[in-house]
Design a protein around this motif. Sequence first.
Motif, short mmCIF file in Angstrom:
data_model
loop_
_atom_site.label_atom_id
_atom_site.label_comp_id
_atom_site.label_asym_id
_atom_site.label_seq_id
_atom_site.Cartn_x
_atom_site.Cartn_y
_atom_site.Cartn_z
N THR A 84 0.86 -1.19 0.00
CA THR A 84 0.00 0.00 0.00
C THR A 84 0.89 1.24 0.00
OG1 THR A 84 -1.74 -1.15 1.22
CG2 THR A 84 -1.81 1.26 1.21
N ILE A 85 0.78 2.05 -1.05
CA ILE A 85 1.67 3.21 -1.18
C ILE A 85 0.88 4.48 -1.51
CG2 ILE A 85 3.62 1.79 -1.93
CD1 ILE A 85 3.07 2.83 -4.80
N SER A 86 1.49 5.60 -1.20
CA SER A 86 0.88 6.89 -1.52
C SER A 86 0.90 7.12 -3.02
CB SER A 86 1.64 8.01 -0.80
OG SER A 86 3.04 7.89 -0.99
N ARG A 87 -0.13 7.82 -3.53
CA ARG A 87 -0.22 8.07 -4.97
C ARG A 87 0.96 8.90 -5.45
NH1 ARG A 87 -4.09 9.12 -9.17
NH2 ARG A 87 -3.09 8.11 -10.95
N MET A 88 1.48 9.76 -4.59
CA MET A 88 2.70 10.49 -4.91
C MET A 88 3.83 9.96 -4.06
SD MET A 88 3.65 14.55 -4.68
CE MET A 88 4.66 14.52 -3.21
N GLY A 89 4.94 9.63 -4.73
CA GLY A 89 6.12 9.17 -4.03
C GLY A 89 7.23 10.20 -4.13
N PHE A 90 8.42 9.75 -3.81
CA PHE A 90 9.58 10.64 -3.77
C PHE A 90 10.67 10.11 -4.68
CE2 PHE A 90 13.77 11.43 -1.72
CZ PHE A 90 13.82 12.80 -1.86
N GLY A 91 11.08 10.91 -5.66
CA GLY A 91 12.17 10.55 -6.55
C GLY A 91 13.50 11.00 -5.98
N GLY A 92 14.44 10.08 -5.82
CA GLY A 92 15.66 10.38 -5.07
C GLY A 92 16.83 10.94 -5.84
N ILE A 93 16.63 11.37 -7.11
CA ILE A 93 17.76 11.94 -7.85
C ILE A 93 18.19 13.30 -7.31
CG2 ILE A 93 18.47 12.88 -10.08
CD1 ILE A 93 17.05 10.67 -11.49
N PRO A 94 17.29 14.28 -7.13
CA PRO A 94 17.74 15.64 -6.78
C PRO A 94 18.41 15.78 -5.43
CG PRO A 94 15.53 15.68 -7.71
CD PRO A 94 15.85 14.25 -7.42
N ILE A 95 18.23 14.83 -4.50
CA ILE A 95 18.88 15.02 -3.20
C ILE A 95 20.39 14.92 -3.30
CG2 ILE A 95 16.90 14.35 -1.80
CD1 ILE A 95 18.27 11.65 -1.36
N GLN A 96 20.90 14.54 -4.47
CA GLN A 96 22.35 14.60 -4.68
C GLN A 96 22.85 16.05 -4.59
OE1 GLN A 96 23.76 11.65 -7.94
NE2 GLN A 96 21.62 12.06 -8.42
N ARG A 97 21.90 17.01 -4.74
CA ARG A 97 22.28 18.43 -4.69
C ARG A 97 22.31 18.98 -3.26
NH1 ARG A 97 18.12 19.46 -8.75
NH2 ARG A 97 17.05 20.68 -7.14
N ILE A 98 21.71 18.23 -2.31
CA ILE A 98 21.67 18.76 -0.94
C ILE A 98 22.60 17.93 -0.06
CG2 ILE A 98 19.43 19.86 -1.15
CD1 ILE A 98 18.13 17.44 0.11
N ASP A 99 22.27 17.78 1.21
CA ASP A 99 23.13 17.01 2.11
C ASP A 99 22.29 16.08 2.96
OD1 ASP A 99 21.92 18.64 4.01
OD2 ASP A 99 23.65 19.96 4.22
N ALA A 100 22.97 15.31 3.82
CA ALA A 100 22.28 14.32 4.63
C ALA A 100 21.26 14.96 5.57
CB ALA A 100 23.29 13.49 5.42
N GLU A 101 21.62 16.09 6.18
CA GLU A 101 20.70 16.73 7.10
C GLU A 101 19.47 17.28 6.37
OE1 GLU A 101 20.42 16.76 10.24
OE2 GLU A 101 22.30 15.71 10.65
N GLY A 102 19.70 17.86 5.20
CA GLY A 102 18.58 18.35 4.40
C GLY A 102 17.65 17.22 4.00
N THR A 103 18.23 16.07 3.68
CA THR A 103 17.43 14.90 3.32
C THR A 103 16.62 14.41 4.52
OG1 THR A 103 19.13 14.24 1.73
CG2 THR A 103 17.50 12.57 2.34
N ARG A 104 17.25 14.42 5.69
CA ARG A 104 16.56 13.99 6.92
C ARG A 104 15.35 14.88 7.19
NH1 ARG A 104 16.64 15.12 12.35
NH2 ARG A 104 16.33 13.33 13.74
N LYS A 105 15.54 16.17 7.08
CA LYS A 105 14.44 17.10 7.32
C LYS A 105 13.30 16.87 6.33
CE LYS A 105 13.35 22.05 7.51
NZ LYS A 105 13.86 23.43 7.33
N LEU A 106 13.65 16.66 5.06
CA LEU A 106 12.65 16.45 4.03
C LEU A 106 11.86 15.17 4.26
CD1 LEU A 106 11.60 17.67 1.34
CD2 LEU A 106 13.30 16.27 0.16
N LEU A 107 12.55 14.09 4.64
CA LEU A 107 11.87 12.81 4.86
C LEU A 107 10.95 12.85 6.08
CD1 LEU A 107 13.56 11.62 2.58
CD2 LEU A 107 13.79 9.55 3.97
N HIS A 108 11.34 13.58 7.10
CA HIS A 108 10.46 13.70 8.27
C HIS A 108 9.19 14.47 7.90
CE1 HIS A 108 12.53 12.11 11.92
NE2 HIS A 108 13.52 12.05 11.06
N GLU A 109 9.32 15.47 7.04
CA GLU A 109 8.13 16.19 6.58
C GLU A 109 7.26 15.29 5.72
OE1 GLU A 109 8.20 20.18 5.27
OE2 GLU A 109 10.10 20.64 6.25
#
Length: 335
Positions: free
Chosen positions: A12-37
């Motif tokens: 069972t998945i959300s109709r919108m998911g997350f594509g992981g290509i652009p996070i190569q432009r940010i950092d681990a902490e930015g990714t953590r914040k985004l995933l928690h949101e």
Amino acid sequence: MEYRKLGKTGLTISRMGFGGIPIQRIDAEGTRKLLHEMADKGINYIDTARGYTVSEEYLGYAMEGIRDKFVVATKSMARTKEAMAADIETSLRNLRTDHIELYQVHNPSMEQLDQVTGKDGALEALMEAREAGKIGHIGLTCHSVQVFERALELEWVETIMFPYNIVENQGEDLIRKCTEKNVGFIAMKPLAGGAIEDASLALRYICANKNVTVVIPGMAEAGELDENIQACEDEKSLTEEELKKIEDVKKQLGTDFCRRCNYCAPCTVGINIPSVFLFAGYLQRYNLADWAKDRYSTLAVKASACVGCGECEKRCPYHLPIREKLKKCAEDMGE
């Protein structure tokens, strides 16, 4: 957020998911914040790949403590059993998990698909990993209509990922067949690699197709997340104004956008023209220069080898100025 079953996987998945290509432009902490949101807002499907440099590692760090909130999909370009087994172990370490819900064969050609399914091919490793509980399900991603069509006939393929957006709808009939065969369909490149500027319109267009199980826009910041959620949750039919905008986008990009249909092949000197344009797009639209050039370097024949014969342009159904575009790619890529 609407939720759906991912085909025969039963996930069972959300109709919108997350594509992981652009996070190569940010950092681990930015990714953590985004995933928690994302977790707070009900998005539970994450897509990444072994080939997306630091993406798996950032996501693994970001999911610490909230791993159970997500259905994780990754993929490998390994074609042999040995290489695929090694990649699965690397993915598990990077993602800091003991299981991955969906592991995909990443963009094989027709010839490579034969290798994947043959003796000592990557499929053997995937089957063994599934038996051992390291992965839950097996899928395939592709850019070729021919590979998409063949994948639908393979019993082990539980999901298919393919480009689908306003200007790339060449797979629409096959997307419908996914529904008929209970194969989960994952729409990648919703913004056509960044070529479509109106993200809300692009996502509304995709979500209007009920045969699309999940769409995975790439995101690197919270503002993009909120805008994309709003577009995907809007259940109203496309308005006349939106339909006109869609036609305008098609007209604008239709004369200068590679749909990777491969009708331009074979190139006189052996250039893989769709792949050149694909990799150049990561540099030109995503600003992922190092990664784009690294992938481009794997091509046996570079854009600079073009002799200007024009045979490809005669075969292109969209009348693209391929020679001119190859010259630009060669300049951008440095060879």
